[in-house]
Design a protein around this motif. Structure first.
Motif, PDB file in Angstrom:
ATOM      1  N   GLU A  58       9.672   4.258  -5.985  1.00 35.46           N
ATOM      2  CA  GLU A  58       9.016   5.391  -6.643  1.00 35.46           C
ATOM      3  C   GLU A  58       7.932   5.977  -5.756  1.00 35.46           C
ATOM      4  OE1 GLU A  58       7.869   3.572 -10.337  1.00 35.46           O
ATOM      5  OE2 GLU A  58       9.810   4.008 -11.275  1.00 35.46           O
ATOM      6  N   CYS A  59       7.209   5.110  -5.052  1.00 37.94           N
ATOM      7  CA  CYS A  59       6.162   5.556  -4.139  1.00 37.94           C
ATOM      8  C   CYS A  59       6.744   6.431  -3.043  1.00 37.94           C
ATOM      9  CB  CYS A  59       5.444   4.345  -3.534  1.00 37.94           C
ATOM     10  SG  CYS A  59       4.394   4.759  -2.127  1.00 37.94           S
ATOM     11  N   VAL A  60       7.778   5.952  -2.384  1.00 31.58           N
ATOM     12  CA  VAL A  60       8.354   6.721  -1.270  1.00 31.58           C
ATOM     13  C   VAL A  60       8.937   8.040  -1.776  1.00 31.58           C
ATOM     14  CG1 VAL A  60      10.754   5.884  -1.058  1.00 31.58           C
ATOM     15  CG2 VAL A  60       9.455   6.352   0.973  1.00 31.58           C
ATOM     16  N   ASP A  86       0.841  -1.202   0.000  1.00 32.59           N
ATOM     17  CA  ASP A  86       0.000   0.000   0.000  1.00 32.59           C
ATOM     18  C   ASP A  86       0.879   1.256   0.000  1.00 32.59           C
ATOM     19  OD1 ASP A  86      -1.651   2.175   0.703  1.00 32.59           O
ATOM     20  OD2 ASP A  86      -2.985   0.891   1.870  1.00 32.59           O
ATOM     21  N   CYS A  87       0.854   1.991  -1.099  1.00 32.18           N
ATOM     22  CA  CYS A  87       1.687   3.184  -1.242  1.00 32.18           C
ATOM     23  C   CYS A  87       1.374   4.232  -0.172  1.00 32.18           C
ATOM     24  CB  CYS A  87       1.514   3.777  -2.641  1.00 32.18           C
ATOM     25  SG  CYS A  87       2.583   5.193  -2.968  1.00 32.18           S
ATOM     26  N   ALA A 114       3.100   7.276   4.602  1.00 32.63           N
ATOM     27  CA  ALA A 114       2.816   7.685   5.985  1.00 32.63           C
ATOM     28  C   ALA A 114       3.925   7.236   6.931  1.00 32.63           C
ATOM     29  CB  ALA A 114       1.469   7.119   6.432  1.00 32.63           C
ATOM     30  N   GLN A 115       4.382   6.004   6.766  1.00 26.95           N
ATOM     31  CA  GLN A 115       5.452   5.499   7.615  1.00 26.95           C
ATOM     32  C   GLN A 115       6.756   6.247   7.339  1.00 26.95           C
ATOM     33  OE1 GLN A 115       4.920   1.246   6.577  1.00 26.95           O
ATOM     34  NE2 GLN A 115       4.799   0.910   8.791  1.00 26.95           N
ATOM     35  N   TRP A 116       7.044   6.535   6.086  1.00 25.93           N
ATOM     36  CA  TRP A 116       8.267   7.245   5.741  1.00 25.93           C
ATOM     37  C   TRP A 116       8.276   8.642   6.361  1.00 25.93           C
ATOM     38  CZ3 TRP A 116      12.743   5.521   4.487  1.00 25.93           C
ATOM     39  CH2 TRP A 116      13.738   6.424   4.095  1.00 25.93           C
TER      40      TRP A 116
END
Length: 118
Positions: free
Chosen positions: A86-88, A52-53, A58-60
């Protein structure tokens, strides 16, 4: 302590976890890990991948906050594929210091593994 490089890995959020819940879990785990280790900071916090991107982002953001609060000297990721990276990077203010990726001799379906390329 100066002779050790101390890191801790953030647990994967269970499937179906909302991004806000994942952020809260991450924040709580960082504080718990520091307390259990008896330190004020670690050298690296590492984030495991998620399908889940929104959860990853959110965690990053929580890891970036921990970095700003000097709870860690660096932040990285574990086993992130291209799409997870790419998401992060879409929302990251700080890029991952590293992507710890499991790869070793004998890994995979090839019985000679990595040595086949030698």
């Amino acid at each position: 302590r100066k002779k050790l490089f101390l890191n801790t890995k953030i647990r994967k959020a269970p499937p179906g976890t909302s991004s806000s819940e994942a952020a809260d879990r991450t924040r709580n785990q960082i504080d718990e890990d520091l307390a259990v280790l008896g330190v004020g900071s670690v050298d690296m916090l590492m984030l495991r991948d998620s399908p889940d991107c929104d959860v990853i982002q959110a965690q990053w953001a929580v890891l970036e906050d921990a970095l700003a609060q000097k709870k860690t000297r660096s932040i990285g990721v574990i086993n992130f594929c291209q799409s997870a990276l790419e998401c992060v990077l879409q929302t990251a203010k700080v890029k991952p210091a590293l992507n710890y990726y499991l790869f070793h001799v004998g890994m995979g379906t090839d019985p000679r593994g990595f040595r086949t390329f030698g």
